[in-house]
Design a protein around this motif. Structure first.
Motif, PDB file in Angstrom:
ATOM      1  N   LYS A 437       0.823  -1.100  -0.101  1.00  0.00           N
ATOM      2  CA  LYS A 437      -0.064   0.206  -0.020  1.00  0.00           C
ATOM      3  C   LYS A 437       0.865   1.232   0.132  1.00  0.00           C
ATOM      4  CE  LYS A 437      -4.166   1.712   2.252  1.00  0.00           C
ATOM      5  NZ  LYS A 437      -5.193   1.761   3.282  1.00  0.00           N
ATOM      6  N   ALA A 438       2.013   1.173   0.645  1.00  0.00           N
ATOM      7  CA  ALA A 438       3.054   2.273   0.859  1.00  0.00           C
ATOM      8  C   ALA A 438       3.597   2.436  -0.607  1.00  0.00           C
ATOM      9  CB  ALA A 438       3.990   2.134   1.762  1.00  0.00           C
ATOM     10  N   GLU A 439       3.563   1.693  -1.590  1.00  0.00           N
ATOM     11  CA  GLU A 439       4.202   1.635  -2.866  1.00  0.00           C
ATOM     12  C   GLU A 439       2.981   1.849  -3.895  1.00  0.00           C
ATOM     13  OE1 GLU A 439       7.400   1.453  -3.501  1.00  0.00           O
ATOM     14  OE2 GLU A 439       7.969   0.838  -1.390  1.00  0.00           O
ATOM     15  N   GLY A 440       1.846   2.264  -3.343  1.00  0.00           N
ATOM     16  CA  GLY A 440       0.776   2.661  -4.329  1.00  0.00           C
ATOM     17  C   GLY A 440      -0.034   1.212  -4.972  1.00  0.00           C
ATOM     18  N   VAL A 441       0.186   0.109  -4.220  1.00  0.00           N
ATOM     19  CA  VAL A 441      -0.338  -1.252  -4.757  1.00  0.00           C
ATOM     20  C   VAL A 441      -1.272  -1.689  -3.784  1.00  0.00           C
ATOM     21  CG1 VAL A 441      -0.059  -3.615  -5.697  1.00  0.00           C
ATOM     22  CG2 VAL A 441       1.835  -1.662  -6.025  1.00  0.00           C
ATOM     23  N   LEU A 442      -2.653  -2.094  -4.153  1.00  0.00           N
ATOM     24  CA  LEU A 442      -3.400  -2.616  -3.219  1.00  0.00           C
ATOM     25  C   LEU A 442      -3.818  -4.051  -3.671  1.00  0.00           C
ATOM     26  CD1 LEU A 442      -6.345   0.252  -3.169  1.00  0.00           C
ATOM     27  CD2 LEU A 442      -4.491  -0.204  -1.683  1.00  0.00           C
ATOM     28  N   ILE A 443      -3.817  -5.035  -2.916  1.00  0.00           N
ATOM     29  CA  ILE A 443      -3.919  -6.355  -3.013  1.00  0.00           C
ATOM     30  C   ILE A 443      -5.044  -6.883  -1.773  1.00  0.00           C
ATOM     31  CG2 ILE A 443      -1.864  -6.761  -4.146  1.00  0.00           C
ATOM     32  CD1 ILE A 443      -0.997  -8.340  -1.320  1.00  0.00           C
ATOM     33  N   GLU A 444      -5.743  -7.918  -2.116  1.00  0.00           N
ATOM     34  CA  GLU A 444      -6.603  -8.679  -1.182  1.00  0.00           C
ATOM     35  C   GLU A 444      -5.772  -9.958  -0.251  1.00  0.00           C
ATOM     36  OE1 GLU A 444     -10.866  -7.159  -2.579  1.00  0.00           O
ATOM     37  OE2 GLU A 444     -10.194  -9.293  -2.842  1.00  0.00           O
ATOM     38  N   PRO A 445      -5.511  -9.515   0.921  1.00  0.00           N
ATOM     39  CA  PRO A 445      -5.077 -10.717   1.613  1.00  0.00           C
ATOM     40  C   PRO A 445      -6.026 -11.854   1.827  1.00  0.00           C
ATOM     41  CG  PRO A 445      -4.640  -8.693   3.133  1.00  0.00           C
ATOM     42  CD  PRO A 445      -5.473  -8.387   1.870  1.00  0.00           C
ATOM     43  N   GLY A 446      -5.385 -13.095   1.910  1.00  0.00           N
ATOM     44  CA  GLY A 446      -6.296 -14.165   1.778  1.00  0.00           C
ATOM     45  C   GLY A 446      -6.707 -14.920   2.934  1.00  0.00           C
ATOM     46  N   ALA A 447      -6.366 -14.320   4.134  1.00  0.00           N
ATOM     47  CA  ALA A 447      -6.478 -14.920   5.227  1.00  0.00           C
ATOM     48  C   ALA A 447      -8.026 -15.020   5.813  1.00  0.00           C
ATOM     49  CB  ALA A 447      -5.724 -14.474   6.681  1.00  0.00           C
ATOM     50  N   PRO A 448      -8.907 -13.673   5.649  1.00  0.00           N
ATOM     51  CA  PRO A 448     -10.106 -13.753   5.631  1.00  0.00           C
ATOM     52  C   PRO A 448     -11.268 -14.944   5.008  1.00  0.00           C
ATOM     53  CG  PRO A 448      -9.442 -11.642   5.434  1.00  0.00           C
ATOM     54  CD  PRO A 448      -8.220 -12.595   4.946  1.00  0.00           C
ATOM     55  N   PHE A 449     -10.686 -15.333   4.029  1.00  0.00           N
ATOM     56  CA  PHE A 449     -11.434 -16.527   3.319  1.00  0.00           C
ATOM     57  C   PHE A 449     -11.456 -17.854   3.712  1.00  0.00           C
ATOM     58  CE2 PHE A 449     -10.037 -13.123   0.255  1.00  0.00           C
ATOM     59  CZ  PHE A 449     -11.494 -12.877  -0.436  1.00  0.00           C
TER      60      PHE A 449
END
Length: 486
Positions: A437-449
């Motif tokens: 996120k600090a690098e301007g990149v958004l991903i979705e972590p998988g743990a909640p799934f």
């Protein structure tokens, strides 16, 4: 903004003159920021009439407030809260207002704390938003939606805006779903078997409320959609997480004493796997033999651009065991919150009554606007644009992932809008997401799934639904570099 005279009232127990009481009312409101700088106060004539006092009393009070810097005057415009009016750092808490309720005892149910996928509401400000489920403004037809909304707000369709539908739904929208949307999935349904909902989440919640409770058991995919898992927990039923593989849910792992099975056969969440026909028939045969009900969440079926979509489970159902959930929120835009539930008439009758109890019906003007958008062909045109764009972005992302040697744990063979990824075992993707996120990149972590706190923490989802294809290679490069540096 003009402040209404209805915000003012006199306190009979106030010890002081009317003039000082009005002054205190205004000053206190400004200090507490209930009246904001630039807002216009009621005219002295209006306020005097409202309070039943003389106009000169109000005028003198206003003049005192001007002298003290609370109000300012503008020629022929009246009195306004001064731009530099005094403010207070008072936080609004006093001993008399201390909350004395023991909420740990009073609250009989708690809905917080469930692991959910975090959403970045300012995602458009990031250059590399690999996030799922957001509308791409470059693809959506703003002008056509605006025209459809304007039509729904016109005099000819005035009832769609103002009427209380009670238990009913917009007839035009129901007709389109029955004759066009469902028939494309091989589903035959009449209007008494279709219910509009506030998105798929609302549909799943109603099914859980109607079919589950203590003494019942629900099976669901693991990993799977976190929203379903949270819904099931609040029904007090027994939970049976069922492992998935590259073909989705494995019917042989469903406990035989299960009452209701929740599945996403078209595009499994989050791996995007599509359940093959043999496995679909096996699941229906199991449901028939063990008297189970199957809830089919058919999201993203429109995004089958690599191969033709498989028939819906509901279309293969000959015993009324499958409850079908669809949504326009993913294909149009998530803020629409409009979905539909399809099932046997006894179920829909009870779901309709439950919906009426909780929220009566989805907003009528949104139903009619959506009906217009669908009927005029704008929806089909949008889906074609999305398929073309997703196909291109998927090809670009697949190439970039291969070049940077990132591991794909699940990629749909039919299409979809995302890749399910696996980082090295030592990488916690929650920490990875924070660094990216600090690098301007958004991903979705998988743990909640995953079910339970002991699930793997090295998975993540990369969606291509909201990112320009030109930005994908650089974004993937940043992800690869960040993982290597972990």
């Amino acid at each position: 903004m003009a402040l209404s005279e209805d915000l003012f009232f006199l306190d009979p127990a106030f010890e002081g003159s009317l003039q000082s009481q009005i002054r205190q009312i205004v000053a206190s409101a400004i200090l507490s920021r209930r009246f904001l700088p630039g807002e216009r106060l009621p005219s002295s004539r209006k306020l005097a009439k409202h309070l039943g006092i003389s106009r000169i009393t109000v005028t003198l009070s206003y003049q005192e407030l001007v002298a003290d810097g609370y109000l300012a005057t503008r020629s022929r415009s009246g009195y306004f809260v001064a731009d530099d009016a005094p403010t207070s750092t008072f936080d609004g808490t006093t001993a008399d207002r201390t909350d004395k309720v023991d909420w740990s005892t009073a609250l009989q149910r708690r809905y917080t704390g469930a692991p959910m996928v975090a959403k970045s509401f300012n995602w458009q400000s990031y250059p590399y938003p690999f996030i799922y489920g957001q509308a791409d403004p470059q693809l959506f037809s703003h002008s056509n939606w605006r025209l459809c909304a304007h039509q729904a707000l016109g005099k000819k369709e005035f009832d769609s805006l103002t009427s209380d539908y009670a238990e009913e739904d917009d007839a035009q929208l129901i007709d389109f779903i029955a004759r066009h949307t469902l028939t494309r999935r091989g589903i035959q349904a009449n209007r008494d078997q279709i219910l509009l909902t506030v998105g798929a989440q609302n549909a799943l919640w109603m099914v859980g409320q109607l079919l589950l409770g203590k003494g019942r058991k629900a099976a669901f995919e693991n990993p799977g959609y976190p929203g379903v898992r949270d819904i099931l927990r609040h029904t007090d039923c027994a939970l049976a997480p069922v492992d998935i593989d590259e073909n989705g849910m494995i019917p042989d792992l469903v406990p035989l004493d299960t009452d209701v099975v929740f599945t996403t056969p078209s595009h499994h969440a989050p791996t995007a796997a599509t359940m093959p026909m043999a496995r679909r028939h096996a699941l229906l045969e199991l449901a028939s033999a063990q008297d189970m009900i199957v809830v089919e969440d058919d999201y993203e079926f429109e995004m089958s651009f690599l191969n033709a979509p498989s028939p819906a489970l509901k279309s293969l159902d000959t015993e009324g065991r499958v409850i079908y959930v669809g949504s326009f929120s993913k294909s149009l835009f998530p803020g629409l919150r409009l979905g539909y539930l399809v099932g046997s008439e006894p179920l829909i009758r009870q779901a309709r009554a439950l919906r009426t109890t909780v929220l009566r019906h989805p907003p009528g003007h949104m139903q009619r606007t959506t009906a217009n958008f669908l009927a005029l062909g704008h929806y089909d045109a949008l889906i074609r644009r999305m398929k073309d764009a997703y196909f291109e972005r998927r090809q670009v992302m697949a190439k970039a992932l291969e070049e940077h040697e990132l591991t794909v744990a699940g990629s749909a063979s039919f299409g979809g809008s995302s890749f399910w990824m696996r980082a090295p075992d030592h990488v916690d993707t929650i920490d990875l997401a924070r660094s990216l996120k600090a690098e301007g990149v958004l991903i979705e972590p998988g743990a909640p799934f995953f079910e339970g706190p002991d699930g793997p923490r090295n998975h993540y989802r990369l969606a291509y639904s909201s990112i320009d294809s030109r930005m994908i290679p650089k974004g993937i490069s940043i992800i690869s570099k960040t993982i290597r540096n972990f």
